[in-house]
Design an enzyme around this catalytic site. Structure first.
Site, PDB file in Angstrom:
ATOM      1  N   PRO A 145       1.550   8.133   9.916  1.00  0.00           N
ATOM      2  CA  PRO A 145       2.929   8.565  10.172  1.00  0.00           C
ATOM      3  C   PRO A 145       3.748   7.530  10.942  1.00  0.00           C
ATOM      4  CG  PRO A 145       1.433  10.400  10.521  1.00  0.00           C
ATOM      5  CD  PRO A 145       0.573   9.201  10.240  1.00  0.00           C
ATOM      6  N   TRP A 173       1.232   9.288   3.137  1.00  0.00           N
ATOM      7  CA  TRP A 173       1.591   8.623   1.873  1.00  0.00           C
ATOM      8  C   TRP A 173       0.337   8.113   1.156  1.00  0.00           C
ATOM      9  CZ3 TRP A 173       4.243   6.075   6.232  1.00  0.00           C
ATOM     10  CH2 TRP A 173       5.489   6.651   6.505  1.00  0.00           C
ATOM     11  N   ILE A 174      -0.706   8.926   1.087  1.00  0.00           N
ATOM     12  CA  ILE A 174      -1.964   8.471   0.497  1.00  0.00           C
ATOM     13  C   ILE A 174      -2.014   8.876  -0.986  1.00  0.00           C
ATOM     14  CG2 ILE A 174      -4.471   8.501   0.677  1.00  0.00           C
ATOM     15  CD1 ILE A 174      -2.824   7.281   3.110  1.00  0.00           C
ATOM     16  N   ARG A 262      -0.069  -7.482  -5.052  1.00  0.00           N
ATOM     17  CA  ARG A 262       1.389  -7.622  -5.190  1.00  0.00           C
ATOM     18  C   ARG A 262       1.846  -8.048  -6.582  1.00  0.00           C
ATOM     19  NH1 ARG A 262       1.846  -9.296   0.808  1.00  0.00           N
ATOM     20  NH2 ARG A 262       2.114  -7.166   1.548  1.00  0.00           N
ATOM     21  N   GLY A 358      26.553   6.440 -18.850  1.00  0.00           N
ATOM     22  CA  GLY A 358      27.572   7.387 -18.407  1.00  0.00           C
ATOM     23  C   GLY A 358      27.113   8.820 -18.460  1.00  0.00           C
ATOM     24  N   GLU A 382       3.552  -0.801  -0.760  1.00  0.00           N
ATOM     25  CA  GLU A 382       2.826  -2.089  -0.845  1.00  0.00           C
ATOM     26  C   GLU A 382       3.623  -3.211  -0.168  1.00  0.00           C
ATOM     27  OE1 GLU A 382      -0.366  -2.344  -2.517  1.00  0.00           O
ATOM     28  OE2 GLU A 382      -0.133  -0.193  -2.257  1.00  0.00           O
ATOM     29  N   GLN A 386      11.819  -5.709   2.826  1.00  0.00           N
ATOM     30  CA  GLN A 386      12.016  -6.454   4.080  1.00  0.00           C
ATOM     31  C   GLN A 386      10.728  -7.180   4.491  1.00  0.00           C
ATOM     32  OE1 GLN A 386      13.355  -3.341   3.545  1.00  0.00           O
ATOM     33  NE2 GLN A 386      15.389  -4.243   3.385  1.00  0.00           N
TER      34      GLN A 386
END
Lengths: 402, 369
Positions: A145, A173-174, A262, A358, A382, A386
């Site tokens: 957290p 977030w697992i 990555r 649209g 991942e 930033q």
């Protein structure tokens, strides 16, 4: 360096997974997005195509039937295989791609740092079906957290107790957090050692004190399960600590692991962008506005040209970063570039596609709207955009800018 | 040239802001999940003068004298800070009511105003791609094709439909009763009672052909776009209000993340864009208040279209960046910003593509650059 045309194996994988994406993933993608459900049936089918949950531990031989990893001087193809496959699966649906490949996040540290015994245990835990008839999946539990971007602040602890460690902490977030049969959890074994004290542990579902938590309701990639996981006095045998017998860099190991994934993450973003692009091309080919063909307007045609430039550039960066990894070159900067740029392109292309489409793309269950929602996570998980820029800037300037 | 609010405007802004902060924001999450606005919205907002603000007093409404578009835009900025879906429901009656009051027949006025006074909704749509088929039938018009998706159409008694008949713009008041309406809940403005209306050779009687000609349709578009732009600017402001609050509390790398220059830059750019959008929306509304003849209507329409472009860009980037600042928490629906990112989309996608429209308005491109 053209990885498709000088390597028949990669071209074959691309073709096979591209067909899988179109024939099997696309038809069910919207349903799983709407219902926020894991595509269990499809995950089982994927296994038949060689996409097993233990593939990363087993090596690529299981998928391709041959192993060109032998020979120290020979370039590997693991990373290029990863990016080619990831782009194709995410072209079908990024959420489904992550559901199929999510176990790889946990398998990766086991493959890199695990002993033979630990690899066997990982395979054993993922063998067969569970009580629902679902295939078994694995989860990597790293984020907490309070520990998202800055993973050096892990607060989950693993206290030695005889020949066990006792794990306490909360993970957030697992991927596969609720359903996993095997967890690789990262915890601090020695607070005085700082980053060097962080270790991964292989923990089986059902171990007392391992408590799968609440599932999150997400903006996108809704076919992939994201949940909290809690550890309350969870006892794990010391033999299940990763990196035994080898020198471990602690947290540095996990950072290297993130570096290695990555290019694949960037490739998935490219897959989403290409999905939106192809959809738009098809609409533009047959579309009209006030009786004139859409494709005859520069307003539309040049937008497609712009998107194609971005997609090609992003893919080239992804491929270069994978090629560098396969050739044993340090690709840290290039992997961050590929991941960050891929995320930017996926967000940009999907947003522009929506604007061009649209009102029709305001319909419920519109695929481009879904891809717009899916794309956003690529700038967050991942390593956020930033964090990638921090890595890139540090590699240029030698300092961490704030 | 005066940027100050008058006393009435200041009071309205203050009242709407209180309503937004106390009620709309509190209801927004549940309304989004349920894909339905709470029942109390109609009561509370009705007491504040929404729904009937553009209906003439004589017809059971609240409008006494000229309608104020600047005041509406100021209100829209606040509503956008609250909830886009409920804002759309609170604003949707305005264009149909104003258009019918200005150009409509007695029969159209009687029918629409009676419906609105009884708590009904109306909405506005535009055939921006020329996908509908319109043909003259006596003095009436036959329409075939799908209208929408439009907010409020799932519940609306009438649609003010802007389309083209034999190459000329026309505004029609289409009653939905007896027609095929499909209610929808897309991922944006989920509680806005979206719907589509499928017309098959449907007759819009002469009494419901509200206006013919470019000026009327351009003015309706100007009202609609100025309002959209104002609400979009409000959403952009709200996104950064939430992001700033979160970033002041979230600590990573030993400091609140709000102190990292890159995140300060995201917020700063969002506020610059929102400020530009706000001023352009207010200017467009100011021109709407003064639009009486062809030239002044064209000026209002142009300003509103450009305001919508800037506001659409602003709200998209601000909401995407708010999710970015929240990081992993931004992606889950326990926090308000993922909804804002979904809700940003209709501000760009409704009512056609402004940039493209300006190109198409000059088919031979005789005007050049």
């Amino acid at each position: 360096m053209d990885i498709f045309h000088d390597n028949a194996m990669l071209a074959g994988v691309r073709q096979m997974l591209g067909a899988f994406a179109k024939q099997y993933i696309r038809p069910v993608a919207m349903k799983h997005d709407r219902e926020e459900s894991m595509p269990w049936a499809l995950m089982k089918q994927a296994q038949a195509f060689g996409m097993t949950q233990t593939a990363v531990v087993d090596g690529r031989k299981a998928l391709t039937g041959k192993d060109d990893e032998e020979g120290a001087n020979k370039p590997k193809s693991q990373s290029r295989l990863g990016v080619v496959g990831s782009e194709e699966l995410a072209y079908g649906c990024a959420g489904v791609c992550l559901a199929i490949g999510g176990s790889g996040l946990a398998a990766s540290p086991v493959a890199r740092m695990g002993t033979e015994e630990q690899k066997q245990e990982f395979r054993r835990l993922l063998k067969g079906d569970d009580e629902h008839g679902h295939i078994k999946v694995a989860a990597m539990a790293l984020s907490e957290p309070s520990t998202g971007s800055d993973i050096s602040g892990l607060s989950t602890t693993a206290r030695p107790d005889d020949d066990h460690f006792v794990i306490n902490g909360h993970k957030q977030w697992i991927t596969n957090g609720q359903s996993a049969a095997a967890y690789v959890v990262w915890a601090q074994t020695d607070p005085s050692a700082g980053r060097a004290g962080v270790r991964g542990f292989l923990v089986a579902r059902g171990t007392p004190g391992l408590i799968p938590g609440r599932k999150e309701h997400k903006l996108g990639i809704r076919a992939s399960e994201t949940a909290q996981v809690h550890f309350e006095d969870c006892r794990v045998h010391k033999d299940m600590m990763l990196g035994i017998g080898a020198s471990s860099e602690g947290l540095g190991d996990t950072k290297k692991m993130l570096d290695s994934t990555r290019p694949m993450v960037g490739a998935q973003a490219v897959g989403i962008a290409r999905a939106a692009f192809d959809y738009l091309v098809e609409r533009v080919q047959g579309g009209t506005i006030h009786g004139t063909a859409l494709k005859q307007h520069q307003h539309v045609a040049f937008e497609l040209a712009e998107m194609e430039m971005e997609i090609q550039a992003a893919r080239a960066l992804v491929h270069k970063s994978a090629w560098m990894a396969d050739h044993g070159q340090d690709n840290v900067r290039m992997a961050s570039i590929a991941k960050a740029y891929g995320a930017k392109v996926a967000q940009d292309v999907t947003a522009r596609a929506l604007t061009l489409l649209g009102e029709e793309a305001l319909e419920p269950d519109h695929p481009v709207e879904k891809w717009y929602r899916d794309a956003k996570i690529y700038d967050i998980f991942e390593g956020t955009g930033q964090i990638q820029r921090r890595i890139i800037a540090r590699s240029i300037l030698g300092v961490n800018a704030t | 040239m005066d940027f100050a609010l008058d006393d009435d405007q200041a009071l309205i802004v203050q009242t709407v802001r209180r309503f937004v902060d106390k009620d709309l924001r509190a209801w927004a999450g549940d309304a989004d999940r349920a894909a339905e606005a709470p029942g109390k919205l109609a009561t509370v907002a009705g007491d504040l003068g929404f729904y009937l603000d553009a209906v003439p007093e004589a017809a059971g409404g609240l409008l006494d004298g000229a309608y104020g578009h600047v005041t509406r835009a100021l209100r829209g900025l606040e509503l956008g800070r609250g909830c886009s879906a409920m804002a759309a429901l609170l604003e949707c009656n305005v264009e149909p009511a104003l258009a019918v009051a200005r150009w409509g027949s007695d029969a159209a006025k009687a029918e629409l105003f009676a419906s609105l006074a009884a708590g009904g909704l109306a909405t506005t749509g535009r055939d921006s791609r020329g996908a509908l088929t319109l043909s003259a039938d006596g003095d009436g018009v036959r329409v075939t094709g799908k209208v929408g998706p439009l907010p409020a159409l799932g519940r609306a008694s009438h649609v003010l439909l802007c389309a083209t008949l034999d190459g000329a713009p026309v505004a029609l008041l289409v009653a939905t009763a007896g027609q095929r309406v499909a209610a929808q809940a897309p991922s944006a403005w989920r509680a806005a009672a979206w719907g589509t209306l499928t017309l098959e050779h449907a007759l819009v009687p002469a009494s419901h052909v509200v206006a013919r000609g470019a000026d009327a349709v351009a003015l309706i578009g100007a009202w609609y776009r100025a309002s959209l732009a104002a609400r979009a600017a409000g959403v952009a402001v709200a996104a950064m209000e939430h992001a700033r609050h979160y970033a002041s509390e979230r600590v990573q790398f030993g400091q609140p993340i709000g102190r990292f220059e890159s995140l300060i830059g995201l917020r700063d750019d969002a506020l610059t864009a929102a400020t530009a959008a706000r001023l352009m929306a207010l200017h467009a509304a100011w021109l709407c208040d003064r639009a009486t003849d062809g030239a002044s209507i064209a000026a209002a329409a142009d300003a509103a279209s450009r305001a919508r472009v800037v506001a659409g860009d602003a709200v998209r980037q601000a909401t995407v960046d708010a999710v970015q600042i929240y990081g992993g928490y931004g992606f889950v629906n326990d926090y308000p910003v993922e909804k804002l990112m979904r809700d940003a989309r209709p501000y760009e996608q409704l009512f056609g593509d402004e940039r493209f429209d300006r190109v198409l308005a000059d088919p031979d491109r005789a005007g050049g650059i």
